[in-house]
Scaffold this motif. Sequence first.
Motif, PDB file in Angstrom:
ATOM      1  N   MET A   1       0.838  -1.199   0.000  1.00 50.69           N
ATOM      2  CA  MET A   1       0.000   0.000   0.000  1.00 50.69           C
ATOM      3  C   MET A   1       0.871   1.246   0.000  1.00 50.69           C
ATOM      4  N   ASN A   2       0.506   2.192  -0.852  1.00 49.35           N
ATOM      5  CA  ASN A   2       1.233   3.455  -0.929  1.00 49.35           C
ATOM      6  C   ASN A   2       0.426   4.541  -0.230  1.00 49.35           C
ATOM      7  N   ILE A   3       1.045   5.246   0.724  1.00 52.86           N
ATOM      8  CA  ILE A   3       0.383   6.311   1.470  1.00 52.86           C
ATOM      9  C   ILE A   3       1.166   7.600   1.286  1.00 52.86           C
ATOM     10  N   GLU A   4       0.480   8.652   0.870  1.00 53.12           N
ATOM     11  CA  GLU A   4       1.153   9.934   0.665  1.00 53.12           C
ATOM     12  C   GLU A   4       0.385  11.069   1.327  1.00 53.12           C
ATOM     13  N   GLU A   5       1.125  12.069   1.770  1.00 54.58           N
ATOM     14  CA  GLU A   5       0.534  13.235   2.419  1.00 54.58           C
ATOM     15  C   GLU A   5      -0.008  14.190   1.354  1.00 54.58           C
ATOM     16  N   LEU A   6      -1.158  14.765   1.628  1.00 52.18           N
ATOM     17  CA  LEU A   6      -1.748  15.755   0.741  1.00 52.18           C
ATOM     18  C   LEU A   6      -1.729  17.116   1.428  1.00 52.18           C
ATOM     19  N   ASP A   7      -1.522  18.140   0.650  1.00 48.71           N
ATOM     20  CA  ASP A   7      -1.468  19.501   1.189  1.00 48.71           C
ATOM     21  C   ASP A   7      -2.888  20.009   1.449  1.00 48.71           C
ATOM     22  N   ALA A   8      -3.122  20.473   2.668  1.00 47.45           N
ATOM     23  CA  ALA A   8      -4.441  20.999   3.025  1.00 47.45           C
ATOM     24  C   ALA A   8      -4.287  21.985   4.175  1.00 47.45           C
ATOM     25  N   PRO A   9      -4.039  23.249   3.879  1.00 46.52           N
ATOM     26  CA  PRO A   9      -3.859  24.264   4.928  1.00 46.52           C
ATOM     27  C   PRO A   9      -5.075  24.318   5.855  1.00 46.52           C
ATOM     28  N   GLY A  10      -4.787  24.405   7.163  1.00 43.69           N
ATOM     29  CA  GLY A  10      -5.861  24.463   8.136  1.00 43.69           C
ATOM     30  C   GLY A  10      -6.283  23.110   8.664  1.00 43.69           C
ATOM     31  N   TYR A  11      -5.736  22.050   8.112  1.00 44.09           N
ATOM     32  CA  TYR A  11      -6.039  20.691   8.563  1.00 44.09           C
ATOM     33  C   TYR A  11      -4.792  20.075   9.183  1.00 44.09           C
ATOM     34  N   GLU A  12      -4.988  19.248  10.184  1.00 47.00           N
ATOM     35  CA  GLU A  12      -3.839  18.658  10.870  1.00 47.00           C
ATOM     36  C   GLU A  12      -3.120  17.649   9.987  1.00 47.00           C
ATOM     37  N   ARG A  13      -3.903  16.851   9.259  1.00 48.38           N
ATOM     38  CA  ARG A  13      -3.268  15.860   8.394  1.00 48.38           C
ATOM     39  C   ARG A  13      -4.284  15.348   7.377  1.00 48.38           C
ATOM     40  N   VAL A  14      -3.860  15.229   6.131  1.00 50.33           N
ATOM     41  CA  VAL A  14      -4.690  14.645   5.081  1.00 50.33           C
ATOM     42  C   VAL A  14      -3.809  13.675   4.296  1.00 50.33           C
ATOM     43  N   VAL A  15      -4.243  12.422   4.207  1.00 49.95           N
ATOM     44  CA  VAL A  15      -3.426  11.393   3.559  1.00 49.95           C
ATOM     45  C   VAL A  15      -4.242  10.622   2.528  1.00 49.95           C
ATOM     46  N   TYR A  16      -3.540  10.194   1.489  1.00 50.64           N
ATOM     47  CA  TYR A  16      -4.154   9.429   0.401  1.00 50.64           C
ATOM     48  C   TYR A  16      -3.478   8.074   0.308  1.00 50.64           C
ATOM     49  N   ALA A  17      -4.289   7.026   0.234  1.00 49.13           N
ATOM     50  CA  ALA A  17      -3.748   5.670   0.125  1.00 49.13           C
ATOM     51  C   ALA A  17      -4.238   5.011  -1.150  1.00 49.13           C
ATOM     52  N   SER A  18      -3.346   4.293  -1.802  1.00 52.85           N
ATOM     53  CA  SER A  18      -3.733   3.484  -2.956  1.00 52.85           C
ATOM     54  C   SER A  18      -3.109   2.102  -2.800  1.00 52.85           C
TER      55      SER A  18
END
Length: 346
Positions: A1-18
Amino acid sequence: MNIEELDAPGYERVVYASDENSGLKSIIAIHSTKLGPAAGGCRMYKYGTVEEAKTDALNLAKGMTYKNAAASLPLGGGKSVIIADPHKDKTPELMQAFGKFVNALEGRYYTAEDVGISVEDIAEAAKFTSYAAGLSEGPFGSGDPSPVTARGVYLCMQVAAKYGLGSADLKGKTIAVQGLGHVGMYLCEFLANAGAKIIATDINQKAIEEAKSRFDATIVAPDAIYAVEADIFAPCAMGGSVSANSISQLKAKVVAGAANNQLADADCGQLLADKGILYAPDYVVNGGGIINVAAEILKISDQAWVNEKVERLATTTDQILSEATANNVLPHKIADQFVDNILASA
């Protein structure tokens, strides 16, 4: 599984998994953990793009921060989405991979059911994470949160009717229910038992037939639900249905429903007020489900705790609408200030 961080100002963490093996494509958005670990359901939907899915996840996650705070829960706001058709693409392997994705966040986010996800689906995810709730089994299993959500909506709708229609009694009132999913169907049951008349719509023919059979509901086409002669419009489907276009068609005097993020944009609250339509803030009204899930997360087995919290949603709605009416301020502005004060003092 590949997990990457996504940019989202104002949010603590946003991640995308494929995950190539299972076909999983998923986003987890954590807006805030100021009050506690982020909690919010998982939505499976056939988004057109990853960016579209991200936008929905961000909006829903922020909404969960406000919903959890408004319900006086020690939980932050988060949400997950899976990019897939729940009627065609869902497999046990897909949900198990999603469970591994949730587990990778090490308890900063708890998942549960939402649109397109069932108790059975969450059970598959829970095979690979202990950060899943809304389970039917286990010492604190809370099961399907939908009936609890519906009860909260019903109680808050009565309060909204008191301010918008002059009486909390829904007997003989006509309710336009948009969406006959789990929550919408349970809401129809509460309304029918109260003696209300139901006009409903959905794209699911099986759900339509059930509503006609069980509740003698009048069925209209999805686009026609806004313009029907009704006392209350109850959005119980996807978000953003209360838009400039739909508001121009509404004949109802109250908007109170189960959907998240009902207002399509920041101007819609004023547009409703300009037409003399009372809006019951969605994240207060629809907080019952997360209260049910919270009992499981917090390992509380006392059903009275859940009932008291759900009933308090109606009290909070009453306070918000009372203040909004007395001061001629938009109800959702009062609700936002109420939650902002809670978060500021956390």
